[in-house]
Design an enzyme around this catalytic site. Sequence first.
Site, PDB file in Angstrom:
ATOM      1  N   LYS A 186     -69.720  37.657 -51.907  1.00 34.45           N
ATOM      2  CA  LYS A 186     -69.214  37.388 -50.549  1.00 34.45           C
ATOM      3  C   LYS A 186     -68.446  36.064 -50.526  1.00 34.45           C
ATOM      4  O   LYS A 186     -67.365  35.968 -49.961  1.00 34.45           O
ATOM      5  CB  LYS A 186     -70.385  37.342 -49.545  1.00 34.45           C
ATOM      6  CG  LYS A 186     -71.077  38.664 -49.358  1.00 34.45           C
ATOM      7  CD  LYS A 186     -70.107  39.689 -48.776  1.00 34.45           C
ATOM      8  CE  LYS A 186     -70.682  41.070 -48.751  1.00 34.45           C
ATOM      9  NZ  LYS A 186     -69.733  42.073 -48.269  1.00 34.45           N
ATOM     10  N   CYS A 233     -72.018  56.256 -52.224  1.00 29.88           N
ATOM     11  CA  CYS A 233     -73.078  55.788 -53.150  1.00 29.88           C
ATOM     12  C   CYS A 233     -74.295  55.321 -52.361  1.00 29.88           C
ATOM     13  O   CYS A 233     -75.396  55.255 -52.901  1.00 29.88           O
ATOM     14  CB  CYS A 233     -72.539  54.675 -54.042  1.00 29.88           C
ATOM     15  SG  CYS A 233     -72.238  53.105 -53.208  1.00 29.88           S
ATOM     16  N   TYR A 258     -75.099  38.896 -55.336  1.00 30.92           N
ATOM     17  CA  TYR A 258     -74.584  39.564 -54.123  1.00 30.92           C
ATOM     18  C   TYR A 258     -73.918  38.526 -53.213  1.00 30.92           C
ATOM     19  O   TYR A 258     -72.778  38.682 -52.804  1.00 30.92           O
ATOM     20  CB  TYR A 258     -75.717  40.266 -53.365  1.00 30.92           C
ATOM     21  CG  TYR A 258     -75.366  40.536 -51.910  1.00 30.92           C
ATOM     22  CD1 TYR A 258     -75.906  39.744 -50.881  1.00 30.92           C
ATOM     23  CD2 TYR A 258     -74.478  41.543 -51.557  1.00 30.92           C
ATOM     24  CE1 TYR A 258     -75.565  39.951 -49.563  1.00 30.92           C
ATOM     25  CE2 TYR A 258     -74.133  41.763 -50.233  1.00 30.92           C
ATOM     26  CZ  TYR A 258     -74.681  40.960 -49.241  1.00 30.92           C
ATOM     27  OH  TYR A 258     -74.326  41.164 -47.923  1.00 30.92           O
ATOM     28  N   ILE A 301     -73.487  49.722 -40.980  1.00 32.34           N
ATOM     29  CA  ILE A 301     -72.645  48.928 -40.074  1.00 32.34           C
ATOM     30  C   ILE A 301     -71.310  49.624 -39.843  1.00 32.34           C
ATOM     31  O   ILE A 301     -70.811  49.673 -38.712  1.00 32.34           O
ATOM     32  CB  ILE A 301     -72.445  47.503 -40.632  1.00 32.34           C
ATOM     33  CG1 ILE A 301     -73.806  46.808 -40.766  1.00 32.34           C
ATOM     34  CG2 ILE A 301     -71.495  46.711 -39.764  1.00 32.34           C
ATOM     35  CD1 ILE A 301     -73.766  45.436 -41.374  1.00 32.34           C
ATOM     36  N   SER A 328     -71.254  37.315 -44.850  1.00 32.50           N
ATOM     37  CA  SER A 328     -72.697  37.217 -44.588  1.00 32.50           C
ATOM     38  C   SER A 328     -73.122  35.765 -44.500  1.00 32.50           C
ATOM     39  O   SER A 328     -72.541  34.892 -45.144  1.00 32.50           O
ATOM     40  CB  SER A 328     -73.460  37.894 -45.739  1.00 32.50           C
ATOM     41  OG  SER A 328     -74.816  37.502 -45.749  1.00 32.50           O
TER      42      SER A 328
HETATM   43  N1  LIG Z   1     -76.854  44.967 -43.512  1.00 35.30           N
HETATM   44  C1  LIG Z   1     -76.875  43.658 -43.597  1.00 35.30           C
HETATM   45  O1  LIG Z   1     -77.908  42.980 -43.427  1.00 35.30           O
HETATM   46  C2  LIG Z   1     -75.589  42.921 -43.904  1.00 35.30           C
HETATM   47  C3  LIG Z   1     -75.504  41.554 -43.602  1.00 35.30           C
HETATM   48  C4  LIG Z   1     -74.343  40.861 -43.930  1.00 35.30           C
HETATM   49  C5  LIG Z   1     -73.262  41.528 -44.495  1.00 35.30           C
HETATM   50  N2  LIG Z   1     -73.366  42.846 -44.740  1.00 35.30           N
HETATM   51  C6  LIG Z   1     -72.208  43.520 -45.329  1.00 35.30           C
HETATM   52  O2  LIG Z   1     -71.747  44.538 -44.443  1.00 35.30           O
HETATM   53  C7  LIG Z   1     -71.197  45.616 -45.187  1.00 35.30           C
HETATM   54  C8  LIG Z   1     -71.860  46.926 -44.786  1.00 35.30           C
HETATM   55  O3  LIG Z   1     -73.245  46.760 -44.982  1.00 35.30           O
HETATM   56  P1  LIG Z   1     -74.259  47.955 -44.574  1.00 35.30           P
HETATM   57  O4  LIG Z   1     -75.547  47.312 -44.218  1.00 35.30           O
HETATM   58  O5  LIG Z   1     -73.587  48.872 -43.627  1.00 35.30           O
HETATM   59  O6  LIG Z   1     -74.446  48.669 -45.993  1.00 35.30           O
HETATM   60  P2  LIG Z   1     -74.376  50.230 -46.363  1.00 35.30           P
HETATM   61  O7  LIG Z   1     -74.794  50.342 -47.773  1.00 35.30           O
HETATM   62  O8  LIG Z   1     -75.062  51.034 -45.318  1.00 35.30           O
HETATM   63  O9  LIG Z   1     -72.803  50.536 -46.222  1.00 35.30           O
HETATM   64  C9  LIG Z   1     -71.902  50.249 -47.261  1.00 35.30           C
HETATM   65  C10 LIG Z   1     -71.083  51.517 -47.490  1.00 35.30           C
HETATM   66  O10 LIG Z   1     -70.105  51.257 -48.479  1.00 35.30           O
HETATM   67  C11 LIG Z   1     -70.063  52.364 -49.371  1.00 35.30           C
HETATM   68  N3  LIG Z   1     -69.545  51.855 -50.653  1.00 35.30           N
HETATM   69  C12 LIG Z   1     -70.131  50.970 -51.492  1.00 35.30           C
HETATM   70  N4  LIG Z   1     -69.349  50.751 -52.559  1.00 35.30           N
HETATM   71  C13 LIG Z   1     -68.220  51.514 -52.382  1.00 35.30           C
HETATM   72  C14 LIG Z   1     -67.040  51.732 -53.132  1.00 35.30           C
HETATM   73  N5  LIG Z   1     -66.839  51.157 -54.319  1.00 35.30           N
HETATM   74  N6  LIG Z   1     -66.099  52.573 -52.629  1.00 35.30           N
HETATM   75  C15 LIG Z   1     -66.279  53.192 -51.428  1.00 35.30           C
HETATM   76  N7  LIG Z   1     -67.389  53.039 -50.673  1.00 35.30           N
HETATM   77  C16 LIG Z   1     -68.342  52.202 -51.156  1.00 35.30           C
HETATM   78  C17 LIG Z   1     -71.491  52.903 -49.421  1.00 35.30           C
HETATM   79  O11 LIG Z   1     -71.531  54.271 -49.803  1.00 35.30           O
HETATM   80  C18 LIG Z   1     -71.938  52.694 -47.977  1.00 35.30           C
HETATM   81  O12 LIG Z   1     -71.687  53.832 -47.191  1.00 35.30           O
HETATM   82  C19 LIG Z   1     -71.405  45.246 -46.668  1.00 35.30           C
HETATM   83  O13 LIG Z   1     -70.209  44.637 -47.145  1.00 35.30           O
HETATM   84  C20 LIG Z   1     -72.529  44.221 -46.632  1.00 35.30           C
HETATM   85  O14 LIG Z   1     -72.466  43.310 -47.715  1.00 35.30           O
HETATM   86  C21 LIG Z   1     -74.493  43.579 -44.468  1.00 35.30           C
HETATM   87  C1  LIG Z   2     -79.783  34.647 -43.794  1.00 33.00           C
HETATM   88  C2  LIG Z   2     -79.245  35.589 -44.831  1.00 33.00           C
HETATM   89  O1  LIG Z   2     -78.851  35.193 -45.922  1.00 33.00           O
HETATM   90  N1  LIG Z   2     -79.210  36.886 -44.473  1.00 33.00           N
HETATM   91  C3  LIG Z   2     -78.698  37.882 -45.414  1.00 33.00           C
HETATM   92  C4  LIG Z   2     -79.850  38.432 -46.269  1.00 33.00           C
HETATM   93  O2  LIG Z   2     -80.811  38.947 -45.364  1.00 33.00           O
HETATM   94  P1  LIG Z   2     -82.387  38.564 -45.445  1.00 33.00           P
HETATM   95  O3  LIG Z   2     -82.823  38.432 -46.860  1.00 33.00           O
HETATM   96  O4  LIG Z   2     -82.608  37.434 -44.509  1.00 33.00           O
HETATM   97  O5  LIG Z   2     -82.931  39.923 -44.773  1.00 33.00           O
HETATM   98  P2  LIG Z   2     -84.304  40.706 -45.047  1.00 33.00           P
HETATM   99  O6  LIG Z   2     -84.382  41.695 -43.951  1.00 33.00           O
HETATM  100  O7  LIG Z   2     -84.382  41.204 -46.433  1.00 33.00           O
HETATM  101  O8  LIG Z   2     -85.450  39.573 -44.854  1.00 33.00           O
HETATM  102  C5  LIG Z   2     -85.655  39.003 -43.576  1.00 33.00           C
HETATM  103  C6  LIG Z   2     -86.997  38.311 -43.587  1.00 33.00           C
HETATM  104  O9  LIG Z   2     -88.017  39.311 -43.724  1.00 33.00           O
HETATM  105  C7  LIG Z   2     -88.823  39.065 -44.860  1.00 33.00           C
HETATM  106  N2  LIG Z   2     -89.180  40.379 -45.433  1.00 33.00           N
HETATM  107  C8  LIG Z   2     -88.201  41.275 -45.774  1.00 33.00           C
HETATM  108  C9  LIG Z   2     -88.563  42.515 -46.263  1.00 33.00           C
HETATM  109  C10 LIG Z   2     -89.931  42.837 -46.415  1.00 33.00           C
HETATM  110  O10 LIG Z   2     -90.322  43.931 -46.865  1.00 33.00           O
HETATM  111  N3  LIG Z   2     -90.884  41.898 -46.058  1.00 33.00           N
HETATM  112  C11 LIG Z   2     -90.535  40.674 -45.574  1.00 33.00           C
HETATM  113  O11 LIG Z   2     -91.397  39.839 -45.248  1.00 33.00           O
HETATM  114  C12 LIG Z   2     -87.984  38.188 -45.762  1.00 33.00           C
HETATM  115  O12 LIG Z   2     -88.820  37.366 -46.584  1.00 33.00           O
HETATM  116  C13 LIG Z   2     -87.199  37.367 -44.751  1.00 33.00           C
HETATM  117  O13 LIG Z   2     -87.985  36.287 -44.310  1.00 33.00           O
HETATM  118  O14 LIG Z   2     -79.404  39.509 -47.070  1.00 33.00           O
HETATM  119  C14 LIG Z   2     -78.879  40.613 -46.295  1.00 33.00           C
HETATM  120  C15 LIG Z   2     -78.516  41.729 -47.235  1.00 33.00           C
HETATM  121  O15 LIG Z   2     -79.750  42.253 -47.729  1.00 33.00           O
HETATM  122  C16 LIG Z   2     -77.654  40.140 -45.523  1.00 33.00           C
HETATM  123  O16 LIG Z   2     -76.615  39.749 -46.371  1.00 33.00           O
HETATM  124  C17 LIG Z   2     -78.051  38.993 -44.619  1.00 33.00           C
HETATM  125  O17 LIG Z   2     -76.853  38.461 -43.977  1.00 33.00           O
END
Ligand SMILES: NC(=O)c1ccc[n+]([C@@H]2O[C@H](COP(=O)([O-])OP(=O)(O)OC[C@H]3O[C@@H](n4cnc5c(N)ncnc54)[C@H](O)[C@@H]3O)[C@@H](O)[C@H]2O)c1
Ligand SMILES: CC(=O)N[C@H]1[C@@H](OP(=O)(O)OP(=O)(O)OC[C@H]2O[C@@H](n3ccc(=O)[nH]c3=O)[C@H](O)[C@@H]2O)O[C@H](CO)[C@H](O)[C@@H]1O
Length: 351
Positions: free
Chosen positions: A163, A37, A159, A15, A134
């Site tokens: 948040k 990482c 996790y 992201i 999230s």
């Molecule tokens: N991807 C999702 O589904 C999702 C959904 C909701 C919220 N988020 C949040 O969005 C943010 C980014 O998520 P993402 O999917 O891009 O994950 P990501 O793992 O691709 O990116 C996170 C980055 O942070 C870096 N990082 C982790 N710990 C660190 C530290 N102590 N110091 C410096 N860098 C550090 C990692 O190296 C990585 O590049 C996270 O806070 C995650 O919780 C992600």
């Molecule tokens: C609604 C919610 O809380 N969303 C959070 C949760 O995502 P989710 O756990 O919703 O995301 P996910 O992509 O892991 O799962 C989405 C859907 O796909 C299903 N699934 C996933 C993987 C797989 O191999 N097979 C399968 O069936 C899973 O059961 C779910 O129904 O966690 C994420 C981090 O990981 C983010 O923080 C999202 O914001």
Amino acid sequence: MAPPTVLVTGGAGYIGSHTVLEMLNAGYNVICVDNLCNAYSGGASKLPEALSRVQEITGKKIHFYRVDITDREQVRSVFQEHKIDMVAHFAALKAVGESCRIPLQYYHNNMTGTNVLLEAMADNNVFKFVYSSSATVYGEPQFLPVTEEHPTGNCTSPYGKTKYFTEEILKDLCKSDKRWAVVSLRYFNPVGAHISGRIGEDPNGEPNNLMPYIAQVAVGRRPKLSVYGSDFPTKDGTGVRDYIHIVDLAEGHVKALDKLRNIAETGFFAYNLGTGVGCSVLELVHAFERASGQKVTYELVDRRAGDVATCYADAKLAEQALGWKATRGIDKMCEDTWRWQSQNPNGYAQK
Ligand SMILES: NC(=O)c1ccc[n+]([C@@H]2O[C@H](COP(=O)([O-])OP(=O)(O)OC[C@H]3O[C@@H](n4cnc5c(N)ncnc54)[C@H](O)[C@@H]3O)[C@@H](O)[C@H]2O)c1
Ligand SMILES: CC(=O)N[C@H]1[C@@H](OP(=O)(O)OP(=O)(O)OC[C@H]2O[C@@H](n3ccc(=O)[nH]c3=O)[C@H](O)[C@@H]2O)O[C@H](CO)[C@H](O)[C@@H]1O
């Protein structure tokens, strides 16, 4: 007047890299820190591969420092090196299942890291903060669509608790010191990739999340997808989520920075970033097959611990307060994911 400078933590991640790209295109200066990482370092070159490609796409320069945000001195040195106006904080560990196995590492990395960052901000008179939250803070939804008024805190994993706890810390901080202006963006399920196909989601090891797993099956890296649960009370028995295109999400961050840049108003604001549309696992699988022309083999297996049946957003508040609305649908999310995955079958590791 010089454009504002934004410190982006976790900028080499999925992201973060997509958001850095949109910030640069919107005219912001960007300083990125990341401890790599969970990001591909890109070998000898100073910049991590994802950021090197963002520079290539935008033609704009990114200042990058390999910094761990839990390290006070490393963080402080960045504030001494640059005049920072705002912070967008993405750095965190984010694997739900892993957090249940190693909670202390998650609390240290995500909570201590954020506290060190906030202290360095205050010490340098920086009080504008965009936080990556999230939908997981809502836990099992008590009503749908989920609005920002929905209760938070009933999280199903350490996790998710990091948040939620961080949001509570930010609320207390804003109450204690009126200089703080905080926007907490509650992402639903970000998926997809930039239209160039040059950057995308590249998880380390076996993907935890659905879309990257589907993409890796389609490209032949994995034999089949396990569908976690087919007995949920949903349209086809599989889990329903609100998938949002990563570029819509990134544009939402630029709108949040614009709000912080222009407002005198301070305090804590939370906004859902979602589409308001629920999509089941099997609906996403079939959409991906249409977009890619590839078969996605799957097997229906037992539910995954901690999964909710259905979760999708009411995103009206973000539209009213930020002037932002998601515009890209599921087919576009699948097309853009496939372009990234088919052009980079092994993610960033393969030049
Ligand atoms: N991807 C999702 O589904 C999702 C959904 C909701 C919220 N988020 C949040 O969005 C943010 C980014 O998520 P993402 O999917 O891009 O994950 P990501 O793992 O691709 O990116 C996170 C980055 O942070 C870096 N990082 C982790 N710990 C660190 C530290 N102590 N110091 C410096 N860098 C550090 C990692 O190296 C990585 O590049 C996270 O806070 C995650 O919780 C992600
Ligand atoms: C609604 C919610 O809380 N969303 C959070 C949760 O995502 P989710 O756990 O919703 O995301 P996910 O992509 O892991 O799962 C989405 C859907 O796909 C299903 N699934 C996933 C993987 C797989 O191999 N097979 C399968 O069936 C899973 O059961 C779910 O129904 O966690 C994420 C981090 O990981 C983010 O923080 C999202 O914001």
